[in-house]
Design a protein around this motif. Structure first.
Motif, PDB file in Angstrom:
ATOM      1  N   ALA A  55       8.138  38.231 -39.528  1.00  0.00           N
ATOM      2  CA  ALA A  55       9.349  38.672 -38.836  1.00  0.00           C
ATOM      3  C   ALA A  55      10.577  37.968 -39.407  1.00  0.00           C
ATOM      4  CB  ALA A  55       9.230  38.421 -37.337  1.00  0.00           C
ATOM      5  N   LEU A  56      10.417  36.735 -39.838  1.00  0.00           N
ATOM      6  CA  LEU A  56      11.529  36.040 -40.495  1.00  0.00           C
ATOM      7  C   LEU A  56      11.858  36.695 -41.827  1.00  0.00           C
ATOM      8  CD1 LEU A  56      10.594  32.301 -39.789  1.00  0.00           C
ATOM      9  CD2 LEU A  56      12.364  33.694 -38.676  1.00  0.00           C
ATOM     10  N   GLY A  57      10.842  37.140 -42.526  1.00  0.00           N
ATOM     11  CA  GLY A  57      11.048  37.868 -43.773  1.00  0.00           C
ATOM     12  C   GLY A  57      11.795  39.167 -43.542  1.00  0.00           C
ATOM     13  N   LEU A  58      11.459  39.855 -42.450  1.00  0.00           N
ATOM     14  CA  LEU A  58      12.159  41.094 -42.115  1.00  0.00           C
ATOM     15  C   LEU A  58      13.641  40.819 -41.885  1.00  0.00           C
ATOM     16  CD1 LEU A  58       9.709  42.569 -39.439  1.00  0.00           C
ATOM     17  CD2 LEU A  58       9.762  43.065 -41.869  1.00  0.00           C
ATOM     18  N   ALA A  59      13.912  39.805 -41.075  1.00  0.00           N
ATOM     19  CA  ALA A  59      15.302  39.465 -40.752  1.00  0.00           C
ATOM     20  C   ALA A  59      16.058  38.986 -41.994  1.00  0.00           C
ATOM     21  CB  ALA A  59      15.340  38.406 -39.662  1.00  0.00           C
ATOM     22  N   GLY A  60      15.416  38.141 -42.771  1.00  0.00           N
ATOM     23  CA  GLY A  60      16.059  37.626 -43.978  1.00  0.00           C
ATOM     24  C   GLY A  60      16.318  38.714 -45.002  1.00  0.00           C
ATOM     25  N   GLY A  61      15.341  39.591 -45.184  1.00  0.00           N
ATOM     26  CA  GLY A  61      15.508  40.694 -46.131  1.00  0.00           C
ATOM     27  C   GLY A  61      16.611  41.641 -45.699  1.00  0.00           C
ATOM     28  N   LEU A 112       7.449  47.141 -37.578  1.00  0.00           N
ATOM     29  CA  LEU A 112       7.142  46.049 -38.510  1.00  0.00           C
ATOM     30  C   LEU A 112       6.941  44.732 -37.771  1.00  0.00           C
ATOM     31  CD1 LEU A 112       9.649  46.836 -41.405  1.00  0.00           C
ATOM     32  CD2 LEU A 112       7.153  46.898 -41.548  1.00  0.00           C
ATOM     33  N   ALA A 113       7.788  44.463 -36.798  1.00  0.00           N
ATOM     34  CA  ALA A 113       7.638  43.235 -36.010  1.00  0.00           C
ATOM     35  C   ALA A 113       6.322  43.259 -35.246  1.00  0.00           C
ATOM     36  CB  ALA A 113       8.821  43.069 -35.061  1.00  0.00           C
ATOM     37  N   GLY A 114       5.976  44.424 -34.715  1.00  0.00           N
ATOM     38  CA  GLY A 114       4.684  44.556 -34.032  1.00  0.00           C
ATOM     39  C   GLY A 114       3.520  44.320 -34.977  1.00  0.00           C
ATOM     40  N   ALA A 115       3.639  44.810 -36.196  1.00  0.00           N
ATOM     41  CA  ALA A 115       2.585  44.596 -37.198  1.00  0.00           C
ATOM     42  C   ALA A 115       2.456  43.111 -37.512  1.00  0.00           C
ATOM     43  CB  ALA A 115       2.881  45.387 -38.461  1.00  0.00           C
ATOM     44  N   ALA A 116       3.576  42.403 -37.534  1.00  0.00           N
ATOM     45  CA  ALA A 116       3.533  40.953 -37.797  1.00  0.00           C
ATOM     46  C   ALA A 116       2.761  40.239 -36.698  1.00  0.00           C
ATOM     47  CB  ALA A 116       4.948  40.395 -37.914  1.00  0.00           C
ATOM     48  N   VAL A 117       2.966  40.651 -35.473  1.00  0.00           N
ATOM     49  CA  VAL A 117       2.253  40.028 -34.345  1.00  0.00           C
ATOM     50  C   VAL A 117       0.776  40.393 -34.381  1.00  0.00           C
ATOM     51  CG1 VAL A 117       2.056  40.006 -31.826  1.00  0.00           C
ATOM     52  CG2 VAL A 117       4.314  39.912 -32.900  1.00  0.00           C
ATOM     53  N   VAL A 118       0.485  41.681 -34.586  1.00  0.00           N
ATOM     54  CA  VAL A 118      -0.906  42.161 -34.578  1.00  0.00           C
ATOM     55  C   VAL A 118      -1.729  41.519 -35.689  1.00  0.00           C
ATOM     56  CG1 VAL A 118      -2.330  44.219 -34.985  1.00  0.00           C
ATOM     57  CG2 VAL A 118      -0.395  44.327 -33.425  1.00  0.00           C
ATOM     58  N   LEU A 133      11.229  45.601 -47.252  1.00  0.00           N
ATOM     59  CA  LEU A 133      10.816  44.776 -48.395  1.00  0.00           C
ATOM     60  C   LEU A 133      10.590  43.325 -47.991  1.00  0.00           C
ATOM     61  CD1 LEU A 133      13.285  46.331 -50.959  1.00  0.00           C
ATOM     62  CD2 LEU A 133      10.782  46.464 -51.083  1.00  0.00           C
ATOM     63  N   GLY A 134      11.288  42.883 -46.949  1.00  0.00           N
ATOM     64  CA  GLY A 134      11.122  41.512 -46.466  1.00  0.00           C
ATOM     65  C   GLY A 134       9.718  41.208 -45.987  1.00  0.00           C
ATOM     66  N   TRP A 135       8.970  42.231 -45.615  1.00  0.00           N
ATOM     67  CA  TRP A 135       7.570  42.026 -45.228  1.00  0.00           C
ATOM     68  C   TRP A 135       6.804  41.412 -46.401  1.00  0.00           C
ATOM     69  CZ3 TRP A 135       4.518  42.611 -40.910  1.00  0.00           C
ATOM     70  CH2 TRP A 135       3.153  42.495 -41.133  1.00  0.00           C
ATOM     71  N   VAL A 136       7.125  41.875 -47.607  1.00  0.00           N
ATOM     72  CA  VAL A 136       6.425  41.420 -48.803  1.00  0.00           C
ATOM     73  C   VAL A 136       6.935  40.042 -49.231  1.00  0.00           C
ATOM     74  CG1 VAL A 136       5.827  41.972 -51.199  1.00  0.00           C
ATOM     75  CG2 VAL A 136       6.085  43.810 -49.511  1.00  0.00           C
ATOM     76  N   GLY A 137       8.250  39.846 -49.200  1.00  0.00           N
ATOM     77  CA  GLY A 137       8.809  38.547 -49.570  1.00  0.00           C
ATOM     78  C   GLY A 137      10.167  38.669 -50.216  1.00  0.00           C
ATOM     79  N   PRO A 138      10.820  37.536 -50.438  1.00  0.00           N
ATOM     80  CA  PRO A 138      12.174  37.549 -51.002  1.00  0.00           C
ATOM     81  C   PRO A 138      12.257  38.197 -52.387  1.00  0.00           C
ATOM     82  CG  PRO A 138      11.592  35.339 -50.248  1.00  0.00           C
ATOM     83  CD  PRO A 138      10.369  36.194 -50.111  1.00  0.00           C
ATOM     84  N   GLU A 139      11.246  38.000 -53.204  1.00  0.00           N
ATOM     85  CA  GLU A 139      11.253  38.605 -54.540  1.00  0.00           C
ATOM     86  C   GLU A 139      11.230  40.121 -54.422  1.00  0.00           C
ATOM     87  OE1 GLU A 139       9.714  40.913 -57.631  1.00  0.00           O
ATOM     88  OE2 GLU A 139       8.454  40.399 -55.922  1.00  0.00           O
ATOM     89  N   ALA A 140      10.476  40.636 -53.461  1.00  0.00           N
ATOM     90  CA  ALA A 140      10.406  42.086 -53.270  1.00  0.00           C
ATOM     91  C   ALA A 140      11.755  42.635 -52.819  1.00  0.00           C
ATOM     92  CB  ALA A 140       9.329  42.435 -52.254  1.00  0.00           C
TER      93      ALA A 140
END
Length: 153
Positions: free
Chosen positions: A58-64, A45-51, A98-105
């Motif tokens: 990546a912040l969404g991933l960590a926060g989620g 997922l982090a790699g996808a964020a960079v690509v 789910l953090g990839w999508v956002g806090p609501e997700a």
């Protein structure tokens, strides 16, 4: 859904199927499978964020992951016999995805898992099998996938 998410979601799907089967059979989510699998999904997922040029994801991933882990840890501490440590770790992984999508997700996906698990538990109680227990991991995974498939991305 960006194409770059396909590897992460494929690994998450395979891992989820394996963990759901194990959890239903044994009421365990083994660290030997969960932790390396979660690490692989998060790296992908982090790699996808960079690509995709969206490193803020990546912040969404960590926060989620942190929010889901903390919320489910509170449930575990309140009811350790009903909600295990493996469920807490799995919730952290589900929150990261789910953090990839956002806090609501994150909130709605985890809540959907609890609603589905609660409905199943109600069914068990209504059936008269009061001493029976249910595996919660499959419901966390179902809530996560339900929210992911509902979109929007």
């Amino acid at each position: 859904m960006p194409w770059a998410l396909a590897p992460a979601l494929t690994v998450f799907a395979g891992l989820g199927i394996e963990l759901a089967v194990i959890d239903v059979r044994t009421h365990r989510l083994p660290d030997a499978i969960l932790l390396p699998g979660a690490g692989a999904v998060i790296v992908l997922l982090a790699g996808a964020a960079v690509v995709t040029g969206t490193p803020d994801r990546a912040l969404g991933l960590a926060g989620g992951a942190a929010a889901s882990f903390a919320a489910c840890l509170a449930v575990h501490l309140a009811r350790p016999d009903a909600f295990g440590g493996g469920d807490v770790k799995l919730a952290g992984l589900c929150g990261a995805v789910l953090g990839w999508v956002g806090p609501e997700a994150v909130a709605s996906g985890i809540a959907l898992g609890f609603v589905a698990g609660g409905a199943a538990a109600t069914g068990v109680v209504l059936s008269g099998a009061r001493g029976a227990s249910i595996a919660f991991g499959p419901f966390l995974l179902a809530g996560t996938w339900g929210r992911l498939l509902a979109g929007p991305w």
